[in-house]
Design an enzyme around this catalytic site. Structure first.
Site, PDB file in Angstrom:
ATOM      1  N   GLU A 169       0.817  -1.223   0.000  1.00  0.00           N
ATOM      2  CA  GLU A 169       0.000   0.000   0.000  1.00  0.00           C
ATOM      3  C   GLU A 169       0.849   1.269   0.000  1.00  0.00           C
ATOM      4  O   GLU A 169       0.611   2.195   0.771  1.00  0.00           O
ATOM      5  CB  GLU A 169      -0.969  -0.011   1.187  1.00  0.00           C
ATOM      6  CG  GLU A 169      -2.020  -1.101   1.079  1.00  0.00           C
ATOM      7  CD  GLU A 169      -3.076  -1.042   2.176  1.00  0.00           C
ATOM      8  OE1 GLU A 169      -2.975  -0.183   3.084  1.00  0.00           O
ATOM      9  OE2 GLU A 169      -4.012  -1.861   2.136  1.00  0.00           O
ATOM     10  N   GLU A 207      -5.501  -8.430  -0.347  1.00  0.00           N
ATOM     11  CA  GLU A 207      -6.257  -8.105   0.870  1.00  0.00           C
ATOM     12  C   GLU A 207      -7.705  -7.899   0.462  1.00  0.00           C
ATOM     13  O   GLU A 207      -8.001  -7.022  -0.353  1.00  0.00           O
ATOM     14  CB  GLU A 207      -5.734  -6.842   1.571  1.00  0.00           C
ATOM     15  CG  GLU A 207      -4.413  -7.011   2.286  1.00  0.00           C
ATOM     16  CD  GLU A 207      -4.040  -5.795   3.119  1.00  0.00           C
ATOM     17  OE1 GLU A 207      -4.954  -5.133   3.669  1.00  0.00           O
ATOM     18  OE2 GLU A 207      -2.829  -5.505   3.217  1.00  0.00           O
TER      19      GLU A 207
END
Length: 503
Positions: A174, A293
């Site tokens: 991320e 995720e």
């Protein structure tokens, strides 16, 4: 009862083969995922290394093919060397991503031991937040090089003669997020990912690499982030990651159950971006997706704000899942299967205690959350070839979505086992849905099982005291009809697995 829904599938009209890694999961050094989750040395069911055998059995029940580790936001501030060597010499560190103390009782080698016990492979992430090329090349040398170099010999000194041979590696996590330690622009990250990946491949040319994509569909830089990163790292990486969580904080169940439509759009947009970069570069390599995720996450948000910082393994992100959450997880699984030609890896986040299908009590039992069941069914029965679903369904509108089909469904053909499995969710929270499946292209077949997960109370959960309040049954009514068809009734707000044996 609402109008009938139908699906036609033909064995020759295929989306793509299911890569088993689409049923992967995730263990981060966060909350009680590791300490109190997979590891609890003084637990009555701990093995000789301190791993909870009851948790291992539940993990094996899911047949998890790959587990991402050690993060997550955690990895962007992690020094992997802290977690190898004698445990009593490892440092305790301030863990800034989740504001806890990391004791480093479990590290790389112990996790690899756990993977063997769980019959799974590791998807390792490297720190591209506070660190970079040098540490990544050192870690892969420690992990995968046989011997005769500093880091490989150090692994041997630590008691691991044979290389771990980890083949799947995430280049950071991320990195588009301002919350990330070492947050970077797309250009900064794309350059670093490319150079790091090159160095890692020079150590081991057989690895696969995952570039960090957008943190979720609502990021202001999506999808320009993917376009820029892949423009810079196309020749080096094999996958781009995407992440997405959904919640029902407004207590609007119909809208909640429709959110996987947004997931469909997210996947298709990232695929289009990957293909744009390939076309721009006149390349031959397709960049595929690692949805590493995904889950429902919102129940624990308020509680997490009340936690005091700098504890070891506090109860963070401990969502207690209910029946409607399981339906959304089922829809998300179907969404990924419908693009199995390009979604090749995925990780439900996470595996134990932290937004997880498995929950534990410290010193006490482990049990299955509601979301365990659709995940398990897909992993066990959803191997093979995904078929193109021609679906007609009654539709409805919700707060954020129009023309939402009540039926969400997909079919998987396992030629080796001579089986077809239909996964189906009835989004209608008030009425059952008649369902007709046309399988005439397969010739003769029988219905071997119709599994149903349903509950009158959409908010019902499983707990340590009542672990079986929401569990599937096999009393679904799917049956043969004339003309190579199957007729079934999908209960309101239900997850369904219809298993068909080809004869």
């Amino acid at each position: 009862m609402t109008d009938k829904a139908t699906m036609i599938v033909d064995k020759d009209f295929q989306i793509g083969e299911v890569d088993k890694r689409i049923y992967g999961s995730f263990i981060e050094h966060l909350g009680r995922a590791v300490y109190g989750g997979i590891y609890e040395a003084d637990h009555p069911q701990a093995d000789e290394q301190g791993f909870r055998s009851d948790v291992l059995e539940l993990v094996k029940g899911l047949d998890v093919p790959i587990v991402r580790y050690p993060g997550g936001n955690f990895v962007s501030g992690y020094n992997w060397e802290d977690g190898v060597g004698p445990v009593d010499q490892r440092p305790k560190r301030l863990e800034l991503a989740w504001r806890t103390i990391e004791p480093n009782w479990i590290g790389f080698n112990e996790f690899m031991d756990w993977c063997k016990k769980a019959n799974t492979d590791a998807m390792m992430a490297v720190n591209l937040g506070t660190r970079g090329i040098d540490d990544a090349r050192n870690l892969i040398e420690y992990s995968n090089h046989k011997s005769g170099s500093y880091w490989s010999d150090l692994r041997i000194q630590h008691g691991y003669k044979d290389p771990h041979n980890v083949k799947t590696w995430c280049l950071g996590n991320e990195m588009d997020g301002p919350w990330q330690i070492g947050h970077k622009t797309s250009v900064e990250y794309g350059r670093l990912a490319n150079e790091t990946g090159k160095a890692m491949r020079w150590v081991d040319p057989t690895i696969e690499l995952v570039a960090s994509g957008s943190s979720f569909i609502g990021m202001p830089t999506f999808p320009e982030w993917e376009a820029t990163v892949l423009d810079l790292a196309y020749d080096t990486v094999d996958y781009v990651s995407i992440h997405q969580y959904y919640g029902n904080s407004q207590n609007d169940t119909s809208n909640f159950l429709a959110q996987s439509i947004s997931m469909d759009s997210y996947i298709n947009t990232v695929i289009s971006t990957c293909d744009y970069v390939q076309a721009k570069k006149r390349g031959k390599k397709k960049i595929n997706l690692s949805f590493d995720e995904w889950n429902v996450w919102y129940h624990s948000n308020a509680q997490d704000k009340k936690l005091d910082p700098w504890q070891i393994a506090p109860p963070q992100l401990e969502d207690v899942y209910n029946h409607e959450d399981a339906l959304v997880v089922g829809c998300m699984l179907i969404s990924m299967l419908k693009r199995a030609d390009r979604v090749k890896m995925a990780c439900i986040a996470q595996l134990v205690n932290v937004i997880a299908p498995i929950m534990t009590q410290n010193g006490g039992p482990a049990w299955k959350q509601t979301i365990y069941y659709p995940y398990m069914h897909a992993s066990i029965f959803g191997r093979g070839t995904v078929l193109v679903p021609l679906v007609k369904s009654p539709k409805h509108d919700t707060k954020d979505f129009t023309d939402v089909p009540y039926l969400e469904t997909v079919a998987v053909h396992n030629e080796e086992k001579e089986e077809v499995t239909i996964f189906a969710v009835n989004r209608n929270i008030e009425e059952a849905l008649p369902f007709e499946i046309d399988l005439r292209s397969f010739g003769a077949f029988t219905v071997s099982e119709h599994i149903v997960l349903e509950h009158e109370d959409l908010k019902m959960t499983n707990t340590a005291e009542a672990p079986n309040r929401v569990t599937p049954h096999t009393s679904g009514n799917a049956a043969l009809a004339d003309g190579g068809k199957i007729q079934a009734t999908l209960s309101k707000a239900s997850w369904n697995v219809i298993r068909i044996k080809l004869t």
